[in-house]
Design an enzyme around this catalytic site. Sequence first.
Site, PDB file in Angstrom:
ATOM      1  N   TYR A 156       0.536  -1.512  -0.050  1.00 19.21           N
ATOM      2  CA  TYR A 156      -0.047   0.135  -0.006  1.00 19.21           C
ATOM      3  C   TYR A 156       1.029   1.845  -0.160  1.00 19.21           C
ATOM      4  CZ  TYR A 156      -3.304   3.871   1.316  1.00 19.21           C
ATOM      5  OH  TYR A 156      -4.132   4.292   0.913  1.00 19.21           O
ATOM      6  N   LYS A 206       3.287  10.155   8.417  1.00 14.10           N
ATOM      7  CA  LYS A 206       2.893   9.930  10.009  1.00 14.10           C
ATOM      8  C   LYS A 206       3.611  10.290  11.185  1.00 14.10           C
ATOM      9  CE  LYS A 206       0.257   5.578   7.584  1.00 14.10           C
ATOM     10  NZ  LYS A 206      -0.777   5.221   7.977  1.00 14.10           N
ATOM     11  N   ASP A 225       9.794   2.974   0.775  1.00 16.04           N
ATOM     12  CA  ASP A 225       7.725   3.344   1.006  1.00 16.04           C
ATOM     13  C   ASP A 225       7.686   3.515   3.119  1.00 16.04           C
ATOM     14  OD1 ASP A 225       5.903   3.841   2.818  1.00 16.04           O
ATOM     15  OD2 ASP A 225       4.532   3.591   1.179  1.00 16.04           O
TER      16      ASP A 225
HETATM   17  N1  PMP Z   1       2.613   4.140   2.373  1.00 22.56           N
HETATM   18  C1  PMP Z   1       1.712   3.557   3.367  1.00 22.56           C
HETATM   19  C2  PMP Z   1       2.561   1.731   3.808  1.00 22.56           C
HETATM   20  C3  PMP Z   1       1.071   3.460   4.186  1.00 22.56           C
HETATM   21  O1  PMP Z   1       0.797   2.437   5.441  1.00 22.56           O
HETATM   22  C4  PMP Z   1       0.424   4.993   4.335  1.00 22.56           C
HETATM   23  C5  PMP Z   1      -0.892   4.909   5.178  1.00 22.56           C
HETATM   24  N2  PMP Z   1      -1.558   4.032   5.800  1.00 22.56           N
HETATM   25  C6  PMP Z   1       0.506   5.546   2.890  1.00 22.56           C
HETATM   26  C7  PMP Z   1       1.424   5.127   1.541  1.00 22.56           C
HETATM   27  C8  PMP Z   1      -0.298   6.383   2.827  1.00 22.56           C
HETATM   28  O2  PMP Z   1       0.178   7.548   3.443  1.00 22.56           O
HETATM   29  P1  PMP Z   1      -1.459   8.220   3.846  1.00 22.56           P
HETATM   30  O3  PMP Z   1      -2.477   8.251   4.053  1.00 22.56           O
HETATM   31  O4  PMP Z   1      -1.005   9.534   4.322  1.00 22.56           O
HETATM   32  O5  PMP Z   1      -1.925   9.558   2.293  1.00 22.56           O
END
Ligand code: PMP
Length: 450
Positions: free
Chosen positions: A162, A288, A261
Site C-alpha cells: 500500500y 505519519k 516506503d
Molecule cells: N504508504 C504506506 C506504507 C502507508 O501505510 C500509507 C498509509 N497508511 C501510505 C503510504 C499513505 O499515506 P497517507 O494515508 O498519509 O496518504
Amino acid sequence: MSDAVEKLSKNVSIDSMEDSYRAESPKSRAYFERCSMTMPGGAKGAYFYAPYPLTMERGEGCYLFDLDGRKFIDFAGHHTTQILGHNHPAVIQAIEKQMKQGIALGAHAGVEAEIAETMCHRVKSLDRIRFCNSGTEATLHAIRLARGFSGRPKIAKFEGGYHGSHDAVEVSVAPPLEKAGPATAPVSVSGAGGASPHATEEVVILPYHDEDSVKRLLNENRDELACVIFDPKAGIMNLDKDFVQFVREITKELDILLIFDEIVGFRVSWGGLQEIYSLSPDLTTFGKLVGGGFPVGAFGGRADIMNLFDNTSGPTGFFQSGTFSAHPLAMVAGLATLEQLTPEAFNRLNGLGERLYTGLRKLFRDRGVDAQVVGLGTVFSIYFTDKEAVNYRNIATADTAITHSVFHALLQQGYFLSHNLSMNSLSLALDESHVDGLIEAMGQAVNEVF
Ligand code: PMP
C-alpha cells in the site's frame, strides 16, 4: 482450526457483542448517524467497522475517551502516527509556541531547516528531502520524479503493498484472489473505481518472497521500468532481511530506481527501517509520525535525483507544489516528536514490543488457535490463519469474521486496536502493565470467540 479450539464452545456470538456495543455507545451511534446525512458512509475517511465506528472525544497519553465517556487503551495510535501517545507535553508546547507566531505565513517560517537536517542526519540515504502533506503525496512525487529522472514509463510494486490513494499505486493492494492471476506472475488489478484505465498497464506486480519471479518480472520489463516502489510492511508481514536486500541488489543491477516506503516503517528504529535492513535506497518516502500527528508527507534521497527540484538557476521542468507543504505546525510537532525518539526510547519501545509479541504467540499456541502474530519494533498485526504471514495471498486467508469478533471482544474490555487487527502500534505512553493487560484481554477474547 485446531482440535483444541474446536472443543471450546463459541459462547458469545458477534450479534450479542454488537448488541452490547450499541447499548454502550449511544452517543457514538447518534454522531455516526448525523455524519451519514452529509458524508457518504458517515465516515471521515475510508475507515469503517460494523455496526458503526466509535467517536473519540479526547486522547491523553495512551488513553482515548469516547463520546459516551468510556476509556480505552490505545494500541492503534492514529494509524501509527502517535508514537509518543496523545498530547505529549513537548508536542503541545511546540505547537502552542508556533501558533502564537503564526499558523500559515506564505513563506519559510524558520522551522523547516531543523527537521530537514534531523531527517537527513538520521536516515543515511537522505542527501535531500522535501515535505508535503500526506504519504499519498510523498509516493506520488517520488514516483513522478523517478519517471522523469529515468525517462521510463512503468513502475513495479508488490502485491498487497500500500502506498496511498493515487492511481499509480492503488493497484493490486488487496486484489480478490480469483482475479489476482498466478502467484508467480500476479495480474495488475485496479482497486479504485474511476482510476485511469492505463494505471494497471503501467504497473508490474511483484510477489513478496519469491526471488526468482521478481528477477524474471524485472528483467522482462527492465527497459520500461522507472522504479520499484517497495512497501516493506514493517510489523504487517514477516519480511526476510535477505529478501529485502535482494530487492536492493537486483534493482541496482538492472539500473532501476528503488523507492523504499517508510511511511509506517520509519517508526521502528532511530535511523528508520533501512537502518535495520542495512539498505540504501535511491529514494525514500515518509509520513505519519514525521508530522507529530499533523498531516505530513516527505520524500528524499540521492542529491542527483532530488536536485531536479532545484529551479533556482532556471526551470528544470520538475515541480513539487502544495499550499500547505512543510506546514509550520506539522514541522514543529514532527521535530518535537523526533527529539523524544532517542535510542533509549527505541530500546524501551522494542522491549515492550517483544514482551507483547512473545506473550501473544504463547497464548495462541497454548490455546491451540491458528494465529500469526507479526511484530517489528512498535508495529504489530494479528491474523487468524494457519498460513505464515510472508506474502499477500497467505495474509488474505485470515478469517475476517473471527477478526471482527476479536476486535469487538477487545473493545469491550477497553482495548482499542486497528479494526482489522493489522498495523497496530505501541507508543511511549504505554508500559508493561498495558501490554500484559492486552495479552490477558486477548485470552478472554479467545474464550469468547472460539
Ligand atoms: N504508504 C504506506 C506504507 C502507508 O501505510 C500509507 C498509509 N497508511 C501510505 C503510504 C499513505 O499515506 P497517507 O494515508 O498519509 O496518504
